[in-house]
Design a protein around this motif. Structure first.
Motif, PDB file in Angstrom:
ATOM      1  N   SER A 149       0.827  -1.204   0.000  1.00 36.30           N
ATOM      2  CA  SER A 149       0.000   0.000   0.000  1.00 36.30           C
ATOM      3  C   SER A 149       0.860   1.251   0.000  1.00 36.30           C
ATOM      4  CB  SER A 149      -0.914   0.012   1.233  1.00 36.30           C
ATOM      5  OG  SER A 149      -1.753  -1.123   1.260  1.00 36.30           O
ATOM      6  N   ALA A 150       0.416   2.253  -0.730  1.00 34.10           N
ATOM      7  CA  ALA A 150       1.102   3.536  -0.754  1.00 34.10           C
ATOM      8  C   ALA A 150       0.965   4.222   0.596  1.00 34.10           C
ATOM      9  CB  ALA A 150       0.529   4.413  -1.863  1.00 34.10           C
ATOM     10  N   ALA A 151       1.926   5.040   0.951  1.00 37.50           N
ATOM     11  CA  ALA A 151       1.889   5.758   2.218  1.00 37.50           C
ATOM     12  C   ALA A 151       0.637   6.631   2.294  1.00 37.50           C
ATOM     13  CB  ALA A 151       3.139   6.619   2.355  1.00 37.50           C
ATOM     14  N   THR A 178     -12.170   7.330   1.955  1.00 42.64           N
ATOM     15  CA  THR A 178     -10.856   6.885   2.416  1.00 42.64           C
ATOM     16  C   THR A 178     -10.421   5.741   1.513  1.00 42.64           C
ATOM     17  OG1 THR A 178     -11.871   5.393   4.029  1.00 42.64           O
ATOM     18  CG2 THR A 178     -11.242   7.583   4.796  1.00 42.64           C
ATOM     19  N   VAL A 179      -9.382   5.960   0.758  1.00 40.35           N
ATOM     20  CA  VAL A 179      -9.038   5.079  -0.356  1.00 40.35           C
ATOM     21  C   VAL A 179      -7.815   4.223  -0.034  1.00 40.35           C
ATOM     22  CG1 VAL A 179      -8.287   5.068  -2.776  1.00 40.35           C
ATOM     23  CG2 VAL A 179     -10.027   6.690  -2.021  1.00 40.35           C
ATOM     24  N   TRP A 180      -7.876   2.928  -0.420  1.00 39.08           N
ATOM     25  CA  TRP A 180      -6.666   2.116  -0.480  1.00 39.08           C
ATOM     26  C   TRP A 180      -6.039   2.335  -1.848  1.00 39.08           C
ATOM     27  CZ3 TRP A 180      -6.046  -1.673  -4.285  1.00 39.08           C
ATOM     28  CH2 TRP A 180      -4.787  -2.295  -4.289  1.00 39.08           C
ATOM     29  N   LYS A 181      -4.713   2.425  -1.847  1.00 42.68           N
ATOM     30  CA  LYS A 181      -3.989   2.619  -3.098  1.00 42.68           C
ATOM     31  C   LYS A 181      -2.742   1.750  -3.098  1.00 42.68           C
ATOM     32  CE  LYS A 181      -1.959   6.342  -5.911  1.00 42.68           C
ATOM     33  NZ  LYS A 181      -1.695   7.804  -5.949  1.00 42.68           N
ATOM     34  N   SER A 182      -2.515   1.051  -4.190  1.00 46.07           N
ATOM     35  CA  SER A 182      -1.335   0.205  -4.313  1.00 46.07           C
ATOM     36  C   SER A 182      -0.063   1.060  -4.313  1.00 46.07           C
ATOM     37  CB  SER A 182      -1.410  -0.611  -5.601  1.00 46.07           C
ATOM     38  OG  SER A 182      -0.210  -1.315  -5.820  1.00 46.07           O
ATOM     39  N   PRO A 198       0.236  -5.287 -18.945  1.00 46.43           N
ATOM     40  CA  PRO A 198       0.946  -4.663 -17.830  1.00 46.43           C
ATOM     41  C   PRO A 198       2.136  -3.834 -18.297  1.00 46.43           C
ATOM     42  CG  PRO A 198       1.422  -7.013 -17.959  1.00 46.43           C
ATOM     43  CD  PRO A 198       0.313  -6.747 -18.948  1.00 46.43           C
ATOM     44  N   PRO A 199       2.527  -2.877 -17.426  1.00 45.73           N
ATOM     45  CA  PRO A 199       2.026  -2.580 -16.077  1.00 45.73           C
ATOM     46  C   PRO A 199       0.799  -1.688 -16.124  1.00 45.73           C
ATOM     47  CG  PRO A 199       3.816  -1.106 -16.594  1.00 45.73           C
ATOM     48  CD  PRO A 199       3.704  -2.044 -17.766  1.00 45.73           C
ATOM     49  N   PHE A 200       0.196  -1.445 -14.925  1.00 43.96           N
ATOM     50  CA  PHE A 200      -0.915  -0.512 -14.833  1.00 43.96           C
ATOM     51  C   PHE A 200      -0.445   0.888 -15.209  1.00 43.96           C
ATOM     52  CE2 PHE A 200      -2.106  -3.791 -11.666  1.00 43.96           C
ATOM     53  CZ  PHE A 200      -3.378  -4.115 -12.129  1.00 43.96           C
ATOM     54  N   ALA A 201      -1.335   1.647 -15.813  1.00 47.72           N
ATOM     55  CA  ALA A 201      -1.004   3.026 -16.156  1.00 47.72           C
ATOM     56  C   ALA A 201      -0.837   3.879 -14.901  1.00 47.72           C
ATOM     57  CB  ALA A 201      -2.085   3.618 -17.052  1.00 47.72           C
ATOM     58  N   ALA A 202      -1.604   3.544 -13.858  1.00 47.12           N
ATOM     59  CA  ALA A 202      -1.524   4.235 -12.574  1.00 47.12           C
ATOM     60  C   ALA A 202      -1.750   3.214 -11.477  1.00 47.12           C
ATOM     61  CB  ALA A 202      -2.562   5.349 -12.491  1.00 47.12           C
ATOM     62  N   ALA A 203      -1.287   3.514 -10.285  1.00 46.58           N
ATOM     63  CA  ALA A 203      -1.467   2.596  -9.167  1.00 46.58           C
ATOM     64  C   ALA A 203      -2.952   2.377  -8.909  1.00 46.58           C
ATOM     65  CB  ALA A 203      -0.805   3.153  -7.914  1.00 46.58           C
ATOM     66  N   PRO A 204      -3.441   1.124  -8.889  1.00 45.21           N
ATOM     67  CA  PRO A 204      -4.856   0.856  -8.627  1.00 45.21           C
ATOM     68  C   PRO A 204      -5.280   1.375  -7.253  1.00 45.21           C
ATOM     69  CG  PRO A 204      -3.807  -1.063  -9.587  1.00 45.21           C
ATOM     70  CD  PRO A 204      -2.711  -0.095  -9.252  1.00 45.21           C
TER      71      PRO A 204
END
Length: 269
Positions: free
Chosen positions: A22-24, A38-42, A127-133
């Motif tokens: 997870s991103a900070a 409130t979002v989770w982000k890779s 892949p890869p993703f264009a942006a972090a999911p």
């Protein structure tokens, strides 16, 4: 024509999640807190990303997956569900599908039975993703299908737009600023009500343990009709009241009336 369904039970809130990275500032806990903002982000763009759930001794079943406020459509991602008695699970329970929007997404699957280990696989076909999911909230569990239809006065489109308008001194409309889509209504069975046994089996638990706490849930009016199968992420209103009234002076059937509003406003495009 299918009866309306409530989607509120989720094993993500009871099982143990394995953080896929997870991103900070965007922890995996955000994906199950019932708050779309409130979002989770890779923490990366490498494909695939696996979100694993261990239910321990309290094995869980599922017949739907739903998520809100995400970027999987924009990312061109696919989502797949696997589950088994062993880890990591490999048996596909819901084949990979591509979300058609970044707002509210819901898919049903054939319930495989109660299993300990579940995996949600997010993949970029190129892949890869264009942006972090990222995902605002994710539910995986068993739906509750209502035993009655809504009252005839219920708006099946269940959709509006909140705007802030302005006028000139002469009264001419100068335009409007749109805020988002609203989903405000009164969910009601009407005069016929529902059998008391239905309340004992499922509805009382939904009302007492979820709706009365103003916790959000997904609602689909009719899964068999493409005009009315759009999932809505809604909640019981803060000032509203849920009533369960006897029909004809007998406790064998009870009405249901509940005021609801959007828990997430889809952007107006």
């Amino acid at each position: 024509m299918a009866k309306p369904s409530l989607f509120y039970l989720s094993m993500l809130r009871t099982g143990t999640l394995t953080d896929p990275g997870s991103a900070a500032g965007y922890p995996i806990a955000n994906i199950k807190d019932m708050k779309s903002y409130t979002v989770w982000k890779s923490n990366g763009v490498t494909s695939p990303i696996n979100i694993d759930i261990d239910n321990g001794g309290s094995t869980q079943n599922a017949d739907y997956i739903a998520f809100v406020n995400h970027n999987l459509f924009t990312n061109g991602a696919t989502v797949e569900v696997r589950a088994d008695t062993f880890t990591p699970p490999t048996t596909v329970r819901l084949a990979a599908f591509s979300p058609a929007e970044d707002t509210v997404t819901l898919r049903t699957l054939t319930a495989p039975g109660a299993l300990r280990y579940w995996r949600i696989v997010i993949t970029d076909p190129a892949p890869p993703f264009a942006a972090a999911p990222s995902i605002g909230d994710l539910y995986l569990g068993m739906k509750t299908t209502l035993t009655e239809y809504m009252t005839p006065g219920f708006d099946p489109f269940f959709d509006g737009v909140e705007v802030a308008g302005s006028r000139s001194e002469g009264g001419h409309a100068l335009g409007a600023t749109t805020r988002g889509h609203t989903h405000r209504a009164r969910l009601s069975f009407g005069a016929a009500g529902a059998a008391r046994a239905d309340y004992t089996a499922t509805l009382n638990a939904f009302i007492d343990n979820h709706a009365n706490k103003r916790q959000p849930f997904f609602f689909v009016l009719d899964t068999d009709d493409t005009d009315f199968d759009t999932p809505r992420f809604i909640r019981h209103t803060d000032g509203g009241h849920i009533s369960r009234m006897a029909v004809g002076g007998s406790w064998q059937r009870l009405t249901l009336d509940m005021d609801v509003e959007e828990a997430y406003m889809e952007p107006v495009v």
